[in-house]
Design a protein around this motif. Structure first.
Motif, short mmCIF file in Angstrom:
data_model
loop_
_atom_site.label_atom_id
_atom_site.label_comp_id
_atom_site.label_asym_id
_atom_site.label_seq_id
_atom_site.Cartn_x
_atom_site.Cartn_y
_atom_site.Cartn_z
N GLY A 1 6.77 7.17 2.64
CA GLY A 1 7.69 6.09 3.02
C GLY A 1 7.85 6.03 4.53
O GLY A 1 7.70 7.04 5.20
N TYR A 2 8.12 4.88 5.06
CA TYR A 2 8.45 4.75 6.47
C TYR A 2 9.14 3.41 6.65
O TYR A 2 8.97 2.50 5.83
N ASP A 3 9.93 3.31 7.70
CA ASP A 3 10.61 2.05 8.01
C ASP A 3 11.26 1.41 6.79
O ASP A 3 11.19 0.20 6.59
N GLY A 4 11.88 2.25 5.96
CA GLY A 4 12.63 1.72 4.82
C GLY A 4 11.79 1.36 3.61
O GLY A 4 12.34 1.02 2.56
N LYS A 5 10.45 1.43 3.75
CA LYS A 5 9.61 1.19 2.56
C LYS A 5 9.71 2.45 1.72
O LYS A 5 9.59 3.55 2.23
N GLY A 6 9.94 2.29 0.45
CA GLY A 6 10.14 3.49 -0.38
C GLY A 6 11.59 3.92 -0.42
O GLY A 6 11.88 5.07 -0.74
N VAL B 1 16.78 10.99 -5.59
CA VAL B 1 17.91 10.08 -5.70
C VAL B 1 19.08 10.69 -4.94
O VAL B 1 19.27 11.91 -4.94
N GLU B 2 19.81 9.82 -4.24
CA GLU B 2 20.92 10.28 -3.40
C GLU B 2 22.14 9.39 -3.61
O GLU B 2 22.00 8.22 -3.97
N GLU B 3 23.30 9.93 -3.29
CA GLU B 3 24.49 9.08 -3.23
C GLU B 3 24.26 8.00 -2.17
O GLU B 3 23.54 8.22 -1.19
N ASP C 1 28.54 6.27 2.50
CA ASP C 1 29.42 5.31 3.17
C ASP C 1 29.48 5.72 4.64
O ASP C 1 30.28 6.55 5.02
N PHE C 2 28.54 5.18 5.42
CA PHE C 2 28.49 5.64 6.81
C PHE C 2 29.00 4.61 7.79
O PHE C 2 28.94 3.40 7.53
N ARG C 3 29.55 5.11 8.88
CA ARG C 3 30.05 4.25 9.96
C ARG C 3 28.88 3.81 10.81
O ARG C 3 28.77 2.68 11.23
N VAL D 1 22.61 14.97 7.13
CA VAL D 1 21.22 14.77 7.53
C VAL D 1 20.57 13.76 6.59
O VAL D 1 20.61 13.92 5.37
N ASN D 2 19.96 12.71 7.16
CA ASN D 2 19.17 11.79 6.35
C ASN D 2 17.71 12.22 6.34
O ASN D 2 17.18 12.61 5.32
N GLU D 3 17.08 12.23 7.50
CA GLU D 3 15.63 12.38 7.58
C GLU D 3 15.24 13.32 8.69
O GLU D 3 15.99 13.46 9.68
N LEU D 4 14.05 13.90 8.60
CA LEU D 4 13.49 14.70 9.68
C LEU D 4 12.17 14.08 10.13
O LEU D 4 11.37 13.66 9.30
P1 ADP Z 1 12.30 5.96 5.97
O1 ADP Z 1 11.55 7.20 5.63
O2 ADP Z 1 11.65 4.73 5.47
O3 ADP Z 1 12.75 5.88 7.39
P2 ADP Z 1 15.04 6.66 5.27
O4 ADP Z 1 15.26 7.71 4.25
O5 ADP Z 1 15.27 7.04 6.70
O6 ADP Z 1 13.61 6.04 5.05
O7 ADP Z 1 15.95 5.41 4.94
C1 ADP Z 1 15.87 4.19 5.67
C2 ADP Z 1 17.26 3.62 5.88
O8 ADP Z 1 17.90 3.37 4.63
C3 ADP Z 1 18.21 4.58 6.61
O9 ADP Z 1 18.04 4.51 7.99
C4 ADP Z 1 19.56 4.07 6.15
O10 ADP Z 1 19.94 2.92 6.88
C5 ADP Z 1 19.30 3.68 4.71
N1 ADP Z 1 19.59 4.83 3.81
C6 ADP Z 1 18.74 5.82 3.48
N2 ADP Z 1 19.33 6.72 2.67
C7 ADP Z 1 20.59 6.30 2.45
C8 ADP Z 1 21.70 6.80 1.70
N3 ADP Z 1 21.62 7.92 0.96
N4 ADP Z 1 22.86 6.09 1.76
C9 ADP Z 1 22.96 4.95 2.48
N5 ADP Z 1 21.94 4.42 3.20
C10 ADP Z 1 20.77 5.07 3.19
#
Ligand code: ADP
Length: 391
Positions: free
Chosen positions: A152-157, A191-193, A196-198, A277-280
């Motif tokens: 995945g990248y740029d939100g694809k996936g 799968v993730e919650e 609710d981010f600012r 942490v979302n991504e690395l």
């Molecule tokens: P990619 O690998 O495509 O960059 P990300 O996992 O970074 O995918 O997700 C892309 C965007 O989707 C994030 O920058 C965020 O805006 C939104 N997003 C991803 N995961 C979550 C989550 N668990 N809750 C809310 N928004 C999310």
């Protein structure tokens, strides 16, 4: 002992010919480092340094490319583990190494490792069927985010789901997929919650093989449709606590996973003031492009220093504020350069980074960075310049 070369010139091989490899080139030239790029195709963004064109998934191609280089690094994270291990077995210095990179290649492995390290992540699960997804939805308020762990990248996936059937197509694709080359586990989705981010923050650090780490200031990254659109450095109103927590997290990841080179940690700042942490990303990252013009040491120079195990540079800001805006699309005729006369005349403080790509709707073809004392003015300059280039 015979010296390999008469000079101390070091050579870095970069796998992947995209814009990240391209932006390593000026840094390499300034340091007098030879840089070679294994590009996927002719005419890519890093074509100016592409010494080879070939398939990064092919062991022989990559081994031949790596012959004679001091270290191999990457423009992207997609080089298969088997190829990375073959490089290591052949005695090539690979930075980041396969044991670190696997956590940037697979989001399930990443979530598992971060959880083991005790780092804050969204509530998550590994799911292999719609029934398991349904269980997660019921336990988490009926809404969740499903992600394909790889590629995945740029939100694809990435998909928001409200029903167990909402990811049926991805589960079906999983059944056809070959198992991960790095894991015995059956293919699964993450799968993730729905957090609710600012806002979203990004914390970059660089780590040398010998262990030294430096951190840039935490930045705010503004995403549109899952794609990074703008970055503000440093992140406005990041209380000292947030910036300390962000850098502590990135240090812990870099050390816990053994990253060498630049590591970018994408973070959610939640509405109740937590950082998750979302991504690395284990390479220079879009959220760090501001550092080329805005920091004492750019992420690209720092990456090369780290990969060569040289002392790391200072990471302070040159301006009170730096704002980076990505340029998407580009003019139909004449490319970005066709817009230079007007843009340069109207925005003399703005720096342009043109990736040399053909214009195409939605394609990331460059970025601009503005710097200065007044955030509003800096944002205006960067946005206006990017808008002129994009159309
Ligand atoms: P990619 O690998 O495509 O960059 P990300 O996992 O970074 O995918 O997700 C892309 C965007 O989707 C994030 O920058 C965020 O805006 C939104 N997003 C991803 N995961 C979550 C989550 N668990 N809750 C809310 N928004 C999310």
């Amino acid at each position: 002992m015979r010296r390999r070369r008469a000079t101390m010139t070091r050579t870095i091989g970069v796998i992947g010919g995209g814009q990240l490899a391209r932006m390593m080139v000026p840094a390499a030239i300034n340091l007098g480092v030879d840089i070679r790029v294994l590009a996927e195709a002719d005419g890519m963004a890093a074509a100016l340094a592409a010494s080879s064109v070939g398939d990064y998934r092919d062991v022989d191609t990559v081994l031949a490319f790596a012959r004679g280089v001091d270290a191999v690094t990457f423009d992207h994270e997609h080089v298969p583990q088997a190829v990375l291990r073959a490089l290591v077995d052949a005695g090539v210095a690979v930075h980041p190494g396969p044991d670190a990179l696997r956590y940037a290649q697979d989001k399930v492995l990443m979530r598992e490792r971060l959880t083991e390290l005790g780092l804050p992540v969204p509530i998550w699960a590994r799911v292999t069927s719609p029934a398991e997804l349904g269980d997660f939805l019921r336990a988490n308020g009926g809404v969740a985010v499903v992600k394909t762990p790889r590629g995945g990248y740029d939100g694809k996936g990435v998909r928001v789901v409200r029903d167990a059937a909402d990811a049926d197509d991805w589960f079906a694709a999983l059944a056809d997929a070959s198992p991960n080359d790095d894991s015995d586990a059956a293919p699964a989705l993450l799968v993730e919650e729905l957090v609710d981010f600012r806002r979203e923050l990004a914390q970059s650090v660089a780590r040398r093989p010998s262990g030294d780490i430096v951190a840039w200031p935490v930045v705010e990254s503004v995403q549109r449709d899952g794609v990074c659109a703008e970055v503000i450095a440093p992140a406005p109103q990041a209380a000292l606590r947030a910036s300390t927590v962000a850098s502590d997290i990135a240090y812990a990841v870099a050390e816990g996973v053994g990253v060498t080179g630049v590591l970018a940690v994408e973070l959610f700042e939640t509405t109740d003031d937590r950082l998750l942490v979302n991504e690395l990303a284990m390479r220079p990252h879009n959220s760090g492009h501001w550092s080329i013009d805005g920091s004492t040491t750019s992420q690209f120079e720092q990456h090369l220093r780290a990969v060569l195990d040289l002392p790391l540079g200072a990471t302070g800001c040159r301006d009170a504020w730096s704002v980076m805006v990505n340029v998407f699309g580009g003019p139909e005729a004449g490319g970005l350069a066709g817009r230079y006369p007007r843009m340069f005349a109207d925005h003399p403080t703005v720096k342009v980074h043109n990736y040399g790509k053909e214009s195409r709707p939605g394609r990331k073809v460059g970025h601009v960075t503005a710097g200065g004392d007044e955030l509003e003015e800096v944002v205006f300059q960067a946005r206006a310049a990017a808008a002129l280039l994009a159309t």
